[in-house]
Design an enzyme around this catalytic site. Structure first.
Site, PDB file in Angstrom:
ATOM      1  N   CYS A   1      41.638  22.983  21.519  1.00  0.00           N
ATOM      2  CA  CYS A   1      40.918  23.730  20.287  1.00  0.00           C
ATOM      3  C   CYS A   1      39.267  23.882  20.657  1.00  0.00           C
ATOM      4  O   CYS A   1      38.787  23.151  21.297  1.00  0.00           O
ATOM      5  CB  CYS A   1      40.719  22.579  19.192  1.00  0.00           C
ATOM      6  SG  CYS A   1      39.695  22.918  17.830  1.00  0.00           S
TER       7      CYS A   1
ATOM      8  N   CYS B   1      44.514  23.486  11.679  1.00  0.00           N
ATOM      9  CA  CYS B   1      43.318  23.674  12.164  1.00  0.00           C
ATOM     10  C   CYS B   1      42.612  25.059  11.955  1.00  0.00           C
ATOM     11  O   CYS B   1      43.283  26.182  12.493  1.00  0.00           O
ATOM     12  CB  CYS B   1      43.049  23.123  13.642  1.00  0.00           C
ATOM     13  SG  CYS B   1      41.471  23.597  14.473  1.00  0.00           S
TER      14      CYS B   1
ATOM     15  N   TYR C   1      -5.871   8.608   7.845  1.00  0.00           N
ATOM     16  CA  TYR C   1      -6.221   7.169   7.025  1.00  0.00           C
ATOM     17  C   TYR C   1      -5.349   6.068   8.294  1.00  0.00           C
ATOM     18  O   TYR C   1      -4.616   6.259   8.652  1.00  0.00           O
ATOM     19  CB  TYR C   1      -5.464   7.083   5.913  1.00  0.00           C
ATOM     20  CG  TYR C   1      -6.042   7.671   4.620  1.00  0.00           C
ATOM     21  CD1 TYR C   1      -7.514   8.252   4.722  1.00  0.00           C
ATOM     22  CD2 TYR C   1      -5.531   7.431   3.295  1.00  0.00           C
ATOM     23  CE1 TYR C   1      -8.082   8.746   3.708  1.00  0.00           C
ATOM     24  CE2 TYR C   1      -6.169   8.046   2.080  1.00  0.00           C
ATOM     25  CZ  TYR C   1      -7.463   8.729   2.447  1.00  0.00           C
ATOM     26  OH  TYR C   1      -8.090   9.172   1.380  1.00  0.00           O
TER      27      TYR C   1
ATOM     28  N   LYS D   1       2.798   4.701   0.954  1.00  0.00           N
ATOM     29  CA  LYS D   1       3.189   5.296   2.150  1.00  0.00           C
ATOM     30  C   LYS D   1       2.802   6.701   1.969  1.00  0.00           C
ATOM     31  O   LYS D   1       3.377   7.448   1.433  1.00  0.00           O
ATOM     32  CB  LYS D   1       4.635   5.063   2.425  1.00  0.00           C
ATOM     33  CG  LYS D   1       5.405   5.514   3.919  1.00  0.00           C
ATOM     34  CD  LYS D   1       6.726   5.186   3.767  1.00  0.00           C
ATOM     35  CE  LYS D   1       7.296   5.750   5.163  1.00  0.00           C
ATOM     36  NZ  LYS D   1       7.077   6.997   5.533  1.00  0.00           N
TER      37      LYS D   1
ATOM     38  N   CYS E   1      41.998  26.359  15.694  1.00  0.00           N
ATOM     39  CA  CYS E   1      43.067  26.994  16.819  1.00  0.00           C
ATOM     40  C   CYS E   1      44.595  27.001  16.427  1.00  0.00           C
ATOM     41  O   CYS E   1      45.672  27.067  16.985  1.00  0.00           O
ATOM     42  CB  CYS E   1      43.222  25.802  18.070  1.00  0.00           C
ATOM     43  SG  CYS E   1      43.420  24.249  17.376  1.00  0.00           S
TER      44      CYS E   1
ATOM     45  N   ASP F   1       2.810  10.376   3.290  1.00  0.00           N
ATOM     46  CA  ASP F   1       3.818  11.271   4.206  1.00  0.00           C
ATOM     47  C   ASP F   1       3.130  12.470   5.009  1.00  0.00           C
ATOM     48  O   ASP F   1       2.648  13.418   4.657  1.00  0.00           O
ATOM     49  CB  ASP F   1       4.612  12.246   2.856  1.00  0.00           C
ATOM     50  CG  ASP F   1       5.870  13.079   3.221  1.00  0.00           C
ATOM     51  OD1 ASP F   1       6.168  12.797   4.623  1.00  0.00           O
ATOM     52  OD2 ASP F   1       6.286  13.787   2.725  1.00  0.00           O
TER      53      ASP F   1
ATOM     54  N   GLU G   1       0.773  -1.169   0.020  1.00  0.00           N
ATOM     55  CA  GLU G   1       0.120  -0.050   0.072  1.00  0.00           C
ATOM     56  C   GLU G   1       0.850   1.177  -0.063  1.00  0.00           C
ATOM     57  O   GLU G   1       2.115   1.294   0.349  1.00  0.00           O
ATOM     58  CB  GLU G   1      -1.087  -0.014   1.199  1.00  0.00           C
ATOM     59  CG  GLU G   1      -0.237   0.116   2.585  1.00  0.00           C
ATOM     60  CD  GLU G   1      -1.416  -0.361   3.798  1.00  0.00           C
ATOM     61  OE1 GLU G   1      -2.514  -0.787   3.358  1.00  0.00           O
ATOM     62  OE2 GLU G   1      -0.752  -0.151   4.879  1.00  0.00           O
TER      63      GLU G   1
ATOM     64  N   CYS H   1      42.403  17.612  13.699  1.00  0.00           N
ATOM     65  CA  CYS H   1      43.106  18.629  14.557  1.00  0.00           C
ATOM     66  C   CYS H   1      43.752  18.046  15.738  1.00  0.00           C
ATOM     67  O   CYS H   1      43.327  17.137  16.570  1.00  0.00           O
ATOM     68  CB  CYS H   1      42.345  19.867  15.177  1.00  0.00           C
ATOM     69  SG  CYS H   1      42.937  20.775  16.199  1.00  0.00           S
TER      70      CYS H   1
ATOM     71  N   LYS I   1      11.259   3.241  -0.755  1.00  0.00           N
ATOM     72  CA  LYS I   1      11.422   4.532  -0.989  1.00  0.00           C
ATOM     73  C   LYS I   1      11.398   5.168  -2.254  1.00  0.00           C
ATOM     74  O   LYS I   1      11.950   4.333  -3.007  1.00  0.00           O
ATOM     75  CB  LYS I   1      12.347   5.237   0.063  1.00  0.00           C
ATOM     76  CG  LYS I   1      11.899   4.920   1.677  1.00  0.00           C
ATOM     77  CD  LYS I   1      10.655   5.188   2.093  1.00  0.00           C
ATOM     78  CE  LYS I   1      10.504   6.869   2.462  1.00  0.00           C
ATOM     79  NZ  LYS I   1      11.346   7.244   3.550  1.00  0.00           N
TER      80      LYS I   1
END
Length: 706
Positions: A452, A428, A244, A136, A431, A138, A134, A446, A334
């Site tokens: 940091c 990084c 539903y 699906k 730092c 949303d 059946e 890092c 899906k």
């Protein structure tokens, strides 16, 4: 709460190509990110990504867990449903949990779904299994409880265990009978289904909202959720919502023998069911139905995002049962994600809780799947090099894998003549510390550690997050505020904040954005968390690979913080009984054990724990064992091929009776169930003098005395 700075780490690497360390980091990132999206979707009705994007996150998580089962976290999305109920609504506990569905994205996933069912039930490869298919819808999941034919209350899914009380609101929704019609309904009947808004109604609602200067909804699902979850029921009544029915929770008697019979009964009792539904008896019929629904999707009066398949026979559903957050007997197939083209303006770097440096594409804003996108994941430097992604490129974006979408490809025909390849940053940006890349990792990290600021702040955010200490009023923004003011540098500082504030010349109530009441509320919320459960504390510590599920498992195994710390100290000796006990805990393997032991061995972490222990009352974990089960609290190992039950069904049945199922035999094992072709585990069990059962003896044992 999501660790956006690590959102993109390792996403370019396929699960089968990940190293164990990469997999650990990726599962931690996914757990945090999906939890954040759960809250946005279920609590605030303001999702930042589409269902397809969210599903892709969970799919990647499941794929990595399937390859590294020993790395499954306590807070894994595979064992969690939805999000906790939002403030403002009273709560209703579901007598039967409201779980979500597993997902299929390709035809092969559907074929494997049926194959798994046959394997679990011990059926042949060609055994026929009838499946109800059946569309699906949303929308927003909802549970309606009827007693003696009268609607008593209604609740949202919430976190699967507890939802929001929306009884007053739901009585205004089309398709929700206040009194059941027909005959034959059970005395207690909980009907579950979806509340949604039709497309035409959605467009008209937005037109009215725009005319009066109100909120414009992004899509029908958001409009339905926002309308149903109103504290003022008159607002819900003014919105065109429909319900539903497609499932049920607690019932005082069976609703039928098959899904098709249940659908007929629901209709007789006054519910509108999800149509069209079709009974399919082969994977070919299932996929043909999926194709038909996909082709007709645009013409349907309401949004759908896939097709749901459910085993038709309810007796088989009962045997199949559930795995973590989802039923084994159902799956959602899906529809694919959407793509779009736009300009990549700049590549920037973000730093996460574990120091991971993540490149992010800053884009010319573009609408994809109804959501405006301005950033996209670039995963890591290998992915950038492989796709040769550069600033100034025109790129294809797909919203199907992260909080910020991913760059699928570069349109080379549009590349500027003066473009230059991306240059890897080896320091990084937060730092200035060196950023190094281990040989077995795709991510660069890092080396600054706690010096940091990005890492320190993210760790504190995790500590106060919803599934950790859950301190109301102390969210991401507030944590950053207190960190920058140097009022909170480590977790224990949180519980000394009120004392510091009382002695301050500029108390919190006088700070911008705060007032007397908000400051008092925060201090009260912090004080309320001085007593914390052991599993929440363990999760809050942010140990790599240790999510909610594993934290609860550790709490259950060791009982108290003192015993946990003592055992971890002794387990540093890999030849000790403590180490053997640790790795024999079902769900904790050597890699996870290494991360645990490394955390407790680090002096800084020991100081943090000592500091916290002085501020908190940590509750011991008490296990309630079923007194009528001979295997409750016992450790069981299954070895060899089982003929009557599939391995998964045998394990599920043992755990339902309170047993702990381990993957290896040790002197602390209580029972070993030996199937055909058993090997070294059976021999070791005999050498240790353990109790051995054949499969038939085991079934008789748990049936006669359980």
């Amino acid at each position: 709460m999501g660790d956006k700075s690590e959102n993109t780490a390792s996403m370019a690497t396929q699960p089968e190509d990940l190293s164990e360390e990469q997999a650990k980091a990726e599962l931690a990132r996914l757990a945090d990110e999906i939890l954040r999206h759960d809250a946005l979707y279920h609590q605030q009705d303001t999702p930042e990504i589409s269902d397809a994007d969210y599903d892709s996150l969970k799919r990647r998580n499941d794929a990595i867990e399937a390859r590294f089962p020993e790395l499954v976290r306590e807070d894994s999305p595979s064992v969690r449903v939805g999000a906790e109920p939002a403030a403002g609504f009273s709560k209703i506990r579901h007598s039967v949990p409201m779980l979500s569905l597993g997902n299929a994205f390709a035809d092969e996933d559907v074929t494997e779904f049926l194959a798994r069912i046959r394997r679990f039930l011990g059926l042949g490869e060609d055994a026929e299994i009838a499946v109800l298919a059946e569309p699906k819808i949303d929308g927003l999941s909802c549970a309606l409880r009827y007693e003696n034919g009268k609607l008593m209350h209604a609740a949202t899914r919430g976190d699967g265990s507890t939802g929001e009380d929306i009884t007053a609101n739901v009585q205004t929704v089309t398709g929700v009978p206040k009194t059941l019609s027909g005959t034959g309904w059970p005395t207690v009947l909980e009907i579950r289904g979806e509340v949604f808004m039709r497309r035409d109604d959605f467009r008209q609602l937005n037109e009215r909202q725009e005319a009066r200067g109100g909120k414009i909804f992004a899509n029908p699902r958001n409009a339905a959720a926002g309308s149903l979850r109103q504290l003022d029921a008159t607002i819900t009544a003014s919105r065109p919502l429909t319900f539903y029915a497609y499932a049920w929770g607690e019932v005082s008697e069976p609703l039928g023998q098959t899904m098709m019979q249940v659908r007929e009964n629901m209709t007789r009792w006054g519910f509108t069911i999800n149509e069209p539904g079709r009974l399919c008896e082969s994977v070919e019929e299932i996929l043909a139905f999926y194709g038909e629904i996909g082709a007709a999707r645009a013409e349907m009066p309401h949004d759908i995002d896939g097709v749901v398949y459910k085993v038709d026979r309810l007796d088989l559903q009962e045997r199949l049962g559930f795995v973590s957050r989802a039923p084994r007997w159902a799956i959602a197939h899906k529809f694919p994600a959407e793509q779009a083209e736009t300009l990549l303006r700049e590549i920037t770097i973000q730093v996460g809780r574990t120091g991971a440096l993540t490149p992010v594409a800053n884009l010319e804003p573009i609408t994809v799947g109804g959501v405006v996108v301005s950033r996209a994941t670039l995963h890591n430097e290998d992915e950038i090099a492989r796709k040769d992604i550069r600033e100034g490129d025109r790129v294809v974006i797909q919203r199907a894998g992260d909080v910020i979408p991913q760059v699928v490809s570069v349109l080379l025909d549009h590349r500027p003549k003066d473009s230059e390849p991306f240059k890897v940053r080896e320091v990084c940006p937060e730092c200035g510390s060196a950023a190094i890349r281990e040989t077995d990792e795709a991510v660069r990290r890092c080396t600054g550690g706690l010096i940091c600021p990005a890492q320190s702040v993210e760790r504190l955010k995790h500590f106060v997050s919803r599934n950790a200490f859950d301190i109301e009023g102390l969210g991401d923004k507030q944590v950053k505020f207190f960190f920058e003011k140097e009022l909170i540098k480590k977790p224990g500082d949180i519980f000394r904040l009120a004392d510091k504030d009382a002695k301050s010349l500029t108390p919190l109530r006088k700070q911008a954005g705060w007032g007397k009441q908000s400051a008092e509320n925060l201090f009260a919320a912090i004080e309320a968390r001085r007593q914390i459960s052991l599993d929440r504390l363990i999760f809050a510590l942010g140990i790599r690979q240790i999510g909610q599920t594993t934290a609860r498992l550790l709490a259950k195994t060791y009982g108290s913080l003192e015993k946990l710390r003592d055992t971890m100290d002794r387990a540093n000796d890999r030849e000790s009984d403590a180490y053997e006990e640790l790795i024999n805990v079902d769900g904790i393997g050597p890699a996870m054990a290494d991360d645990l032991l490394a955390f407790f061995a680090e002096q800084h972490n020991r100081e943090v724990l000592d500091d916290l222990a002085a501020e908190l009352a940590v509750e011991d974990y008490v296990v309630e064992e079923a007194s009528d089960s001979p295997v409750s609290g016992k450790t069981v190992v299954f070895t060899g091929k089982l003929e009557t039950l599939g391995r998964s069904e045998a394990k599920a049945k043992a755990e339902a009776l309170g047993a702990k199922v381990a993957g290896s035999v040790s002197k602390k094992t209580d029972f070993v169930v030996v199937g055909t072709d058993a090997g070294s585990k059976a021999r070791k069990a005999e050498e240790l003098g353990l109790t051995l059962f054949s499969e038939l003896e085991w079934l008789e044992f748990i049936s006669a005395e359980g």
